[in-house]
Design a protein around this motif. Structure first.
Motif, PDB file in Angstrom:
ATOM      1  N   UNK A   1     -20.868  -1.176   1.635  1.00 29.26           N
ATOM      2  CA  UNK A   1     -19.946  -1.255   0.507  1.00 29.26           C
ATOM      3  C   UNK A   1     -18.806  -0.267   0.734  1.00 29.26           C
ATOM      4  N   UNK A   2     -17.582  -0.729   0.634  1.00 28.91           N
ATOM      5  CA  UNK A   2     -16.433   0.148   0.891  1.00 28.91           C
ATOM      6  C   UNK A   2     -16.285   1.242  -0.157  1.00 28.91           C
ATOM      7  N   UNK A   3     -15.769   2.385   0.298  1.00 31.88           N
ATOM      8  CA  UNK A   3     -15.374   3.475  -0.593  1.00 31.88           C
ATOM      9  C   UNK A   3     -13.858   3.465  -0.638  1.00 31.88           C
ATOM     10  N   UNK A   4     -13.309   3.186  -1.800  1.00 28.06           N
ATOM     11  CA  UNK A   4     -11.857   3.081  -1.924  1.00 28.06           C
ATOM     12  C   UNK A   4     -11.285   4.372  -2.478  1.00 28.06           C
ATOM     13  N   UNK A   5     -10.196   4.824  -1.867  1.00 26.05           N
ATOM     14  CA  UNK A   5      -9.496   6.019  -2.307  1.00 26.05           C
ATOM     15  C   UNK A   5      -8.043   5.663  -2.590  1.00 26.05           C
ATOM     16  N   UNK A   6      -7.550   6.127  -3.737  1.00 24.66           N
ATOM     17  CA  UNK A   6      -6.160   5.917  -4.122  1.00 24.66           C
ATOM     18  C   UNK A   6      -5.380   7.157  -3.716  1.00 24.66           C
ATOM     19  N   UNK A   7      -4.457   6.975  -2.781  1.00 20.94           N
ATOM     20  CA  UNK A   7      -3.646   8.088  -2.303  1.00 20.94           C
ATOM     21  C   UNK A   7      -2.219   7.954  -2.775  1.00 20.94           C
ATOM     22  N   UNK A   8      -1.672   9.065  -3.264  1.00 27.36           N
ATOM     23  CA  UNK A   8      -0.280   9.070  -3.713  1.00 27.36           C
ATOM     24  C   UNK A   8       0.528   9.995  -2.824  1.00 27.36           C
ATOM     25  N   UNK A   9       1.695   9.501  -2.411  1.00 25.59           N
ATOM     26  CA  UNK A   9       2.583  10.305  -1.573  1.00 25.59           C
ATOM     27  C   UNK A   9       3.914  10.496  -2.288  1.00 25.59           C
ATOM     28  N   UNK A  62       6.926  13.210   4.442  1.00 27.72           N
ATOM     29  CA  UNK A  62       6.324  12.967   3.139  1.00 27.72           C
ATOM     30  C   UNK A  62       5.158  13.923   2.951  1.00 27.72           C
ATOM     31  N   UNK A  63       4.708  14.031   1.713  1.00 27.93           N
ATOM     32  CA  UNK A  63       3.521  14.836   1.436  1.00 27.93           C
ATOM     33  C   UNK A  63       2.560  14.033   0.570  1.00 27.93           C
ATOM     34  N   UNK A  64       1.274  14.237   0.815  1.00 28.02           N
ATOM     35  CA  UNK A  64       0.252  13.590  -0.005  1.00 28.02           C
ATOM     36  C   UNK A  64       0.030  14.471  -1.221  1.00 28.02           C
ATOM     37  N   UNK A  65       0.235  13.903  -2.396  1.00 28.32           N
ATOM     38  CA  UNK A  65       0.128  14.693  -3.614  1.00 28.32           C
ATOM     39  C   UNK A  65      -1.219  14.544  -4.314  1.00 28.32           C
ATOM     40  N   UNK A  66      -1.918  13.432  -4.069  1.00 30.01           N
ATOM     41  CA  UNK A  66      -3.185  13.214  -4.759  1.00 30.01           C
ATOM     42  C   UNK A  66      -4.019  12.179  -4.013  1.00 30.01           C
ATOM     43  N   UNK A  67      -5.300  12.434  -3.944  1.00 29.81           N
ATOM     44  CA  UNK A  67      -6.257  11.454  -3.433  1.00 29.81           C
ATOM     45  C   UNK A  67      -7.415  11.430  -4.419  1.00 29.81           C
ATOM     46  N   UNK A  68      -7.706  10.247  -4.948  1.00 32.92           N
ATOM     47  CA  UNK A  68      -8.809  10.122  -5.904  1.00 32.92           C
ATOM     48  C   UNK A  68      -9.622   8.876  -5.576  1.00 32.92           C
ATOM     49  N   UNK A  69     -10.903   8.950  -5.877  1.00 34.73           N
ATOM     50  CA  UNK A  69     -11.791   7.816  -5.630  1.00 34.73           C
ATOM     51  C   UNK A  69     -11.516   6.749  -6.686  1.00 34.73           C
ATOM     52  N   UNK A  70     -11.505   5.500  -6.247  1.00 34.33           N
ATOM     53  CA  UNK A  70     -11.276   4.381  -7.156  1.00 34.33           C
ATOM     54  C   UNK A  70     -12.483   3.455  -7.068  1.00 34.33           C
ATOM     55  N   UNK A  71     -13.184   3.300  -8.173  1.00 35.31           N
ATOM     56  CA  UNK A  71     -14.367   2.446  -8.185  1.00 35.31           C
ATOM     57  C   UNK A  71     -13.942   0.988  -8.315  1.00 35.31           C
ATOM     58  N   UNK A  72     -14.173   0.245  -7.250  1.00 41.74           N
ATOM     59  CA  UNK A  72     -13.835  -1.173  -7.230  1.00 41.74           C
ATOM     60  C   UNK A  72     -15.049  -1.961  -6.766  1.00 41.74           C
ATOM     61  N   UNK A  73     -15.306  -3.074  -7.435  1.00 43.93           N
ATOM     62  CA  UNK A  73     -16.396  -3.952  -7.010  1.00 43.93           C
ATOM     63  C   UNK A  73     -15.963  -4.775  -5.807  1.00 43.93           C
ATOM     64  N   UNK A  74     -14.694  -5.168  -5.773  1.00 49.06           N
ATOM     65  CA  UNK A  74     -14.213  -5.994  -4.665  1.00 49.06           C
ATOM     66  C   UNK A  74     -12.692  -5.967  -4.630  1.00 49.06           C
ATOM     67  N   UNK A  75     -12.147  -6.263  -3.446  1.00 47.00           N
ATOM     68  CA  UNK A  75     -10.702  -6.401  -3.262  1.00 47.00           C
ATOM     69  C   UNK A  75     -10.463  -7.776  -2.665  1.00 47.00           C
ATOM     70  N   UNK A  76      -9.663  -8.579  -3.355  1.00 47.57           N
ATOM     71  CA  UNK A  76      -9.345  -9.928  -2.905  1.00 47.57           C
ATOM     72  C   UNK A  76      -7.920  -9.928  -2.368  1.00 47.57           C
ATOM     73  N   UNK A  77      -7.795 -10.225  -1.063  1.00 46.88           N
ATOM     74  CA  UNK A  77      -6.477 -10.282  -0.455  1.00 46.88           C
ATOM     75  C   UNK A  77      -6.179 -11.726  -0.062  1.00 46.88           C
ATOM     76  N   UNK A  78      -5.008 -12.201  -0.451  1.00 47.08           N
ATOM     77  CA  UNK A  78      -4.561 -13.547  -0.101  1.00 47.08           C
ATOM     78  C   UNK A  78      -3.256 -13.431   0.666  1.00 47.08           C
ATOM     79  N   UNK A  79      -3.174 -14.141   1.785  1.00 38.08           N
ATOM     80  CA  UNK A  79      -1.967 -14.103   2.625  1.00 38.08           C
ATOM     81  C   UNK A  79      -0.717 -14.471   1.833  1.00 38.08           C
ATOM     82  N   UNK A  80      -0.814 -15.517   1.024  1.00 37.33           N
ATOM     83  CA  UNK A  80       0.338 -15.968   0.241  1.00 37.33           C
ATOM     84  C   UNK A  80       0.266 -15.462  -1.200  1.00 37.33           C
ATOM     85  N   UNK A  81      -0.425 -14.358  -1.395  1.00 42.95           N
ATOM     86  CA  UNK A  81      -0.701 -13.866  -2.739  1.00 42.95           C
ATOM     87  C   UNK A  81       0.414 -13.113  -3.418  1.00 42.95           C
TER      88      UNK A  81
END
Length: 172
Positions: A1-9, A62-81
């Motif tokens: 199961x992936x661990x997702x992190x939200x990073x802000x720059x 650039x500088x990274x200002x914040x990294x936080x864990x984001x709880x997601x059950x799934x990520x759906x990526x569509x090429x034409x999305x």
């Protein structure tokens, strides 16, 4: 199961301003830009490293200002999305055997789409195979510009220590 992190720059971007007079030519107007990216990583340290690796080519200084864990059950990526990422919250409805009442369990997913309606429909189609009934309650636009999933091909070439260290020659 992936661990997702939200990073802000954050970085400075020059502004093309024709109103700047000739006296101030040496002073270039700049604005501060903040961007958000989603990274699949094992730890905060790896998330920070991957952000530097992925973003450094396109965004200098650039500088990274914040990294936080984001709880997601799934990520759906569509090429034409589309370019916009939506956070979709679905409630899975189960029956609690002890109390006999219905229990709603929230689940958050991320999907790229053009409109909120399209995001709703894509998640609904993806969840049709779920065993439990569900109800989609929220569809919200995020500020995430890009998602960097884990890719085994990008993994470093790690070798056992015994292969790296050469044995010392025997002395007589």
């Amino acid at each position: 199961m992936p661990n997702w992190f939200l990073g802000k720059i954050r970085y400075q971007q020059p502004i093309d301003d024709s109103n700047v007079g000739s006296r101030n030519e040496e002073f270039i107007k700049q604005k501060t830009v903040t961007e958000a990216y989603l990274v699949d990583a094992v730890s905060y340290t790896e998330a920070e490293g991957r952000l530097y690796q992925e973003i450094a080519a396109n965004t200098p200084d650039f500088e990274i200002t914040n990294i936080s864990r984001m709880k997601l059950a799934d990520v759906f990526y569509n090429e034409d999305g589309g370019e916009v990422w939506f956070k979709v919250k679905a409630m899975f409805i189960t029956d609690d055997e002890k109390t006999g009442k219905q229990k709603k369990t929230p689940s958050v997913m991320l999907v790229n789409a053009v409109t909120p309606k399209e995001a709703y429909e894509r998640v609904e189609i993806s969840l049709k195979t779920a065993l439990d009934p569900f109800e989609i309650t929220d569809v919200n636009t995020t500020k995430i510009l890009e998602v960097f999933p884990y890719n085994e091909e990008e993994q470093r070439n790690l070798r056992p220590l015994s292969e790296v260290i050469k044995p010392e020659p025997e002395t007589v």
